[in-house]
Structures are given as C-alpha cells and as structure tokens.
Scaffold this motif. Structure first.
Motif, PDB file in Angstrom:
ATOM      1  N   ASN A 165       0.910  -1.128  -0.126  1.00 17.33           N
ATOM      2  CA  ASN A 165      -0.105  -0.007   0.071  1.00 17.33           C
ATOM      3  C   ASN A 165       0.857   1.236   0.015  1.00 17.33           C
ATOM      4  OD1 ASN A 165      -1.544  -2.020   1.970  1.00 17.33           O
ATOM      5  ND2 ASN A 165      -2.732  -1.162   0.477  1.00 17.33           N
ATOM      6  N   PRO A 166       1.525   1.654  -1.127  1.00 19.92           N
ATOM      7  CA  PRO A 166       2.580   2.772  -0.882  1.00 19.92           C
ATOM      8  C   PRO A 166       1.898   3.811  -0.695  1.00 19.92           C
ATOM      9  CG  PRO A 166       2.329   1.602  -3.260  1.00 19.92           C
ATOM     10  CD  PRO A 166       1.429   0.724  -2.331  1.00 19.92           C
ATOM     11  N   GLU A 167       0.488   4.104  -0.906  1.00 20.16           N
ATOM     12  CA  GLU A 167      -0.142   5.367  -0.849  1.00 20.16           C
ATOM     13  C   GLU A 167      -0.094   5.712   0.825  1.00 20.16           C
ATOM     14  OE1 GLU A 167      -3.114   2.069  -0.701  1.00 20.16           O
ATOM     15  OE2 GLU A 167      -1.586   2.672  -1.780  1.00 20.16           O
ATOM     16  N   LEU A 168      -0.131   4.541   1.519  1.00 18.83           N
ATOM     17  CA  LEU A 168       0.033   4.855   2.948  1.00 18.83           C
ATOM     18  C   LEU A 168       1.489   4.889   3.596  1.00 18.83           C
ATOM     19  CD1 LEU A 168      -2.711   2.175   4.037  1.00 18.83           C
ATOM     20  CD2 LEU A 168      -2.917   4.683   3.480  1.00 18.83           C
ATOM     21  N   ALA A 169       2.384   4.954   2.826  1.00 19.27           N
ATOM     22  CA  ALA A 169       3.840   4.617   3.332  1.00 19.27           C
ATOM     23  C   ALA A 169       4.327   5.736   4.088  1.00 19.27           C
ATOM     24  CB  ALA A 169       4.762   4.927   1.938  1.00 19.27           C
ATOM     25  N   HIS A 170       3.759   7.123   4.125  1.00 19.96           N
ATOM     26  CA  HIS A 170       4.066   8.045   4.907  1.00 19.96           C
ATOM     27  C   HIS A 170       3.083   8.485   5.948  1.00 19.96           C
ATOM     28  CE1 HIS A 170       7.364   8.877   2.301  1.00 19.96           C
ATOM     29  NE2 HIS A 170       6.545   8.979   1.096  1.00 19.96           N
ATOM     30  N   THR A 171       2.313   7.266   6.212  1.00 24.21           N
ATOM     31  CA  THR A 171       1.261   7.566   7.371  1.00 24.21           C
ATOM     32  C   THR A 171       2.179   7.005   8.743  1.00 24.21           C
ATOM     33  OG1 THR A 171      -0.440   6.407   6.028  1.00 24.21           O
ATOM     34  CG2 THR A 171      -0.870   6.571   8.191  1.00 24.21           C
ATOM     35  N   SER A 172       2.157   8.136   9.403  1.00 20.67           N
ATOM     36  CA  SER A 172       2.594   7.765  10.758  1.00 20.67           C
ATOM     37  C   SER A 172       1.774   7.323  12.029  1.00 20.67           C
ATOM     38  CB  SER A 172       3.387   8.951  11.479  1.00 20.67           C
ATOM     39  OG  SER A 172       2.723   9.999  11.671  1.00 20.67           O
ATOM     40  N   ASN A 173       0.557   7.491  11.901  1.00 22.63           N
ATOM     41  CA  ASN A 173      -0.450   6.907  12.766  1.00 22.63           C
ATOM     42  C   ASN A 173      -1.235   5.818  12.008  1.00 22.63           C
ATOM     43  OD1 ASN A 173      -2.007   6.640  15.031  1.00 22.63           O
ATOM     44  ND2 ASN A 173      -3.359   8.637  14.610  1.00 22.63           N
ATOM     45  N   ASP A 174      -0.866   4.692  12.097  1.00 22.63           N
ATOM     46  CA  ASP A 174      -1.345   3.524  11.347  1.00 22.63           C
ATOM     47  C   ASP A 174      -2.149   2.879  12.299  1.00 22.63           C
ATOM     48  OD1 ASP A 174      -2.230   1.092  10.102  1.00 22.63           O
ATOM     49  OD2 ASP A 174      -0.422   1.518   8.709  1.00 22.63           O
ATOM     50  N   THR A 175      -3.587   3.188  12.343  1.00 23.84           N
ATOM     51  CA  THR A 175      -4.490   2.418  13.232  1.00 23.84           C
ATOM     52  C   THR A 175      -4.736   1.203  12.994  1.00 23.84           C
ATOM     53  OG1 THR A 175      -6.387   3.264  11.783  1.00 23.84           O
ATOM     54  CG2 THR A 175      -5.862   4.768  13.871  1.00 23.84           C
ATOM     55  N   TYR A 176      -4.608   0.512  11.698  1.00 20.62           N
ATOM     56  CA  TYR A 176      -4.929  -0.799  11.331  1.00 20.62           C
ATOM     57  C   TYR A 176      -3.740  -1.555  11.960  1.00 20.62           C
ATOM     58  CZ  TYR A 176      -5.806  -4.939   8.987  1.00 20.62           C
ATOM     59  OH  TYR A 176      -6.257  -6.337   8.788  1.00 20.62           O
TER      60      TYR A 176
END
Length: 163
Positions: free
Chosen positions: A126-137
């Motif tokens: 899921n490269p679109e989420l690569a810069h997510t720092s708060n990954d709730t999943y």
C-alpha cells in the motif's frame, strides 16, 4: 570425493539469473510460495505476501499467531521460498524468471522489529500509505499478528529468456 552440500548447484548454468535481476525480482515480486514440512510429514506450501530486506538478508511475512504454518515452523524451521516473475507460455516451453531461497524461519519476538516489518509490508503493498505515521490498522491488530523472519542461507535464481 567432495563432501555433499545441502544445496545442489544449478544444473543449467546457461539459465542462471544474474544477482542484479534476482535482487530486483525479490524486491518487486508480488508474492512468493513458502514450502514447509507439515507436522504430519507431508509437504505444505502456501502463496504468501512478503517483504525482502536485502541489507539483512531476510524476508518478513505476517500471519495469525496460531495455525498450520506456525505448527509446521515450530517443528521444522527449514523452509524454501520461491518467487516467480514474468512468464510467457510458448509452444513446448515457457519463458520465466524465478528466485528460490532456502533458509530458516523464526517468529519475531522483538516488538520494534515486528513493527518495522509490518510497516515495510504496508509500504510495499500500500505505497499510498507509506508516509502514514499513525497507522491505526497496524496498531489495532498488532497484538494478534505474528511476524515471521526467513533468514536466507542459500539463493538460486534462474530464467529462460525468449530468443
């Protein structure tokens, strides 16, 4: 007479895939096939998502904390893992590229390493989420998710190119 080795040399030397192409295939492969020996003594193989860490010479997988795969690895940690890249079926033959790894799998116990592996898997798939720092999943499923590390002991890569 030379001592036998655990890994046979590739018979068709003309089909060896060079190291650069093998690394690229491992980095970009969509999934691989993990082959184990089940506790019942039968071979047990499954397609599985993975992330390759060349700097550590390992792969990471994620799965449930219990199940057939966990039981098989607990009994015998030696596995093989194969990634197949491009293929093209031709009359009487198939062009292909593949990398076959051999090594040992162990559950990752360190929470920091587990988290890094899960984030690397997320970033790959899921490269679109690569810069997510708060990954709730990842945070919600962290306690019930196992991470397995395959430490690579041997690699073999082959291809059959179209002429």
């Amino acid at each position: 007479m030379p001592a036998p080795t655990a890994f046979r040399p590739v018979r068709r030397k003309d089909r060896l895939l060079d190291d650069t192409a093998a690394e690229k295939l491992l980095l970009q492969g969509e999934y691989g096939f993990l082959a184990m020996c089940a506790p019942e003594g039968y071979g047990y193989g499954i397609p599985i998502s993975y992330v390759y860490r060349p700097e550590e010479e390992c792969l990471y997988f994620h799965c449930a904390r219990e199940g057939h795969k966990i039981d098989a690895i607990a009994q015998n940690a030696r596995v093989s893992f194969c990634v197949v890249g491009r293929t093209q079926v031709m009359p009487y033959t198939t062009a292909y590229e593949s990398v076959h790894l051999f090594g040992r799998v162990a559950p990752v116990e360190d929470d920091d390493e587990r988290l890094k592996a899960l984030v690397a898997l997320r970033d790959k798939y899921n490269p679109e989420l690569a810069h997510t720092s708060n990954d709730t999943y990842i945070r919600r499923s962290f306690d019930r998710t196992a991470v397995l590390r395959l430490t690579i002991e041997h690699r073999s890569a082959k291809c059959k190119q179209l002429k």
